[in-house]
Design an enzyme around this catalytic site. Structure first.
Site, PDB file in Angstrom:
ATOM      1  CG  HIS A 139     -30.293  63.002 -15.527  1.00 16.36           C
ATOM      2  ND1 HIS A 139     -30.477  61.818 -16.221  1.00 16.36           N
ATOM      3  CD2 HIS A 139     -28.975  63.288 -15.607  1.00 16.36           C
ATOM      4  CE1 HIS A 139     -29.313  61.409 -16.695  1.00 16.36           C
ATOM      5  NE2 HIS A 139     -28.376  62.266 -16.340  1.00 16.36           N
TER       6      HIS A 139
HETATM    7  O1  RIB Z   1     -28.185  59.783 -12.495  1.00 21.34           O
HETATM    8  C1  RIB Z   1     -28.529  61.138 -12.664  1.00 21.34           C
HETATM    9  C2  RIB Z   1     -28.783  61.790 -11.341  1.00 21.34           C
HETATM   10  O2  RIB Z   1     -27.602  61.757 -10.551  1.00 21.34           O
HETATM   11  C3  RIB Z   1     -29.147  63.283 -11.468  1.00 21.34           C
HETATM   12  O3  RIB Z   1     -29.989  63.652 -10.407  1.00 21.34           O
HETATM   13  C4  RIB Z   1     -27.826  63.967 -11.322  1.00 21.34           C
HETATM   14  O4  RIB Z   1     -27.941  65.299 -10.817  1.00 21.34           O
HETATM   15  C5  RIB Z   1     -27.166  63.095 -10.296  1.00 21.34           C
HETATM   16  O5  RIB Z   1     -27.624  63.503  -9.011  1.00 21.34           O
END
Ligand code: RIB
Ligand code: CA
Length: 313
Positions: free
Chosen positions: A243
């Site tokens: 992500h």
């Molecule tokens: O949903 C994914 C996000 O939530 C990413 O930033 C992960 O690190 C968590 O913070």
């Protein structure tokens, strides 16, 4: 070219860690003014330890790391140890960082930096819940017009939620903060699950990190071997979605991404859909567009960028 000034707001988290490494690997392109930590994946006292571990791994102990809000603006904290492990960086061997956490509160650092740097020259790169940013905007509304851009990992629409059927984790943890941010008139680029779920840590890609042959490559591969298991079990995919590095990759190579400038609003009251990012992708309302909602990525190019740059640390 003058490096772009950024503040990274983060809740490390293995994917946050890779994003921070990528940023620190590009001093020619990015000037990291500070790393501000927030409660999210794990509690605050762990996120600022993890951020400092990553800065030391990158051999950048000079980086200023700040501790921020330890709970959402008006909700109880929800964490994600089930994804990231108790430490938040499970996988590799960790250590107690020697570099200090700064005395100044992260929210005050954000406010002071935006007021002292020339207007619209600092980009906020948010990788976790938006609590620090929401708190800063509440305390100092004047900073809104001084922010160059907010590039965030958060939200989802077609991909739906990962913490509830409707909501993505970063927005769900602090929907009130997200609403403040999305209504502040600040230029926003979103990296929602719709795009991050197309950037999977395939086995070949994790091996490529290991094959770099430096500590950063080994550490990254060990982190991702642990991090991916949650999504592999849940989605049955080959690898987990990486992500947060999408935020930094966008600053370095925006051409890797494509999306649409649309209206996005945050559900802040419904128990059923709390934290949902309601994205008017088909423009069926007359609500004004307020965010660039990214939906596609050149994932091969993304991993080439990551592997190439991490090899320089
Ligand atoms: O949903 C994914 C996000 O939530 C990413 O930033 C992960 O690190 C968590 O913070
Ligand atoms: Ca994160």
């Amino acid at each position: 070219m003058t490096p772009r000034k950024i503040i990274i707001d983060t809740d490390p988290g293995q994917d946050d860690a890779v994003a921070i490494l990528l940023a620190l690997a590009c001093p020619d392109a990015l000037d990291v003014l500070g790393v501000t930590c927030v409660a999210g994946n794990v509690p605050l006292e762990r996120t600022h330890i993890n951020a400092r571990i990553i800065c030391e791994l990158a051999q950048r102990p000079d980086t200023r790391v700040f501790a921020g809000q330890d709970a959402p603006l008006s909700r109880d904290l929800v964490t994600a140890e089930n994804v990231h492990g108790q430490s938040g960086l499970d996988g590799p061997e960790l250590w107690t960082p020697q570099m200090p956490v700064q005395e100044q509160h992260a929210v005050d650092f954000i406010i002071d930096t935006l007021r002292s740097e020339p207007a619209r020259t600092v980009t906020l790169c948010t990788l976790g819940p938006l609590t620090n940013i929401g708190a800063a905007l509440r305390k100092a509304p004047d900073i809104a017009e001084r922010i160059q851009e907010i590039v965030m990992m958060g939200g989802a629409y077609f991909e739906v939620g990962n913490i509830t059927p409707a909501a993505e984790f970063n927005i769900y943890v602090d929907p009130q903060a997200a609403e403040i941010v999305f209504k502040a008139g600040i230029p926003i680029v979103m990296m929602p699950l719709d795009v991050t779920h197309k950037a999977l840590t395939l086995k070949t890609r994790r091996q490529a990190f290991r094959d770099i042959g430096n500590n950063v490559g080994q550490f990254t591969a060990d982190m991702l071997d642990f991090f991916e298991r949650f999504d592999v079990e849940k989605y049955g995919a080959d690898g987990g979605p990486l992500h947060d590095p999408c935020v930094i990759a966008y600053l370095l190579k925006p051409e890797l991404f494509s999306g649409r400038f649309i209206n996005v609003e945050i559900e802040t009251t419904s128990a059923l859909t709390l934290g949902m990012t309601v994205a008017d992708w088909w423009r069926v309302t007359d609500r004004p567009a307020n965010a660039m909602f990214m939906r596609d990525i050149d994932d091969a190019g993304f991993y080439d960028l990551l592997t190439t740059r991490l090899a320089t640390l």
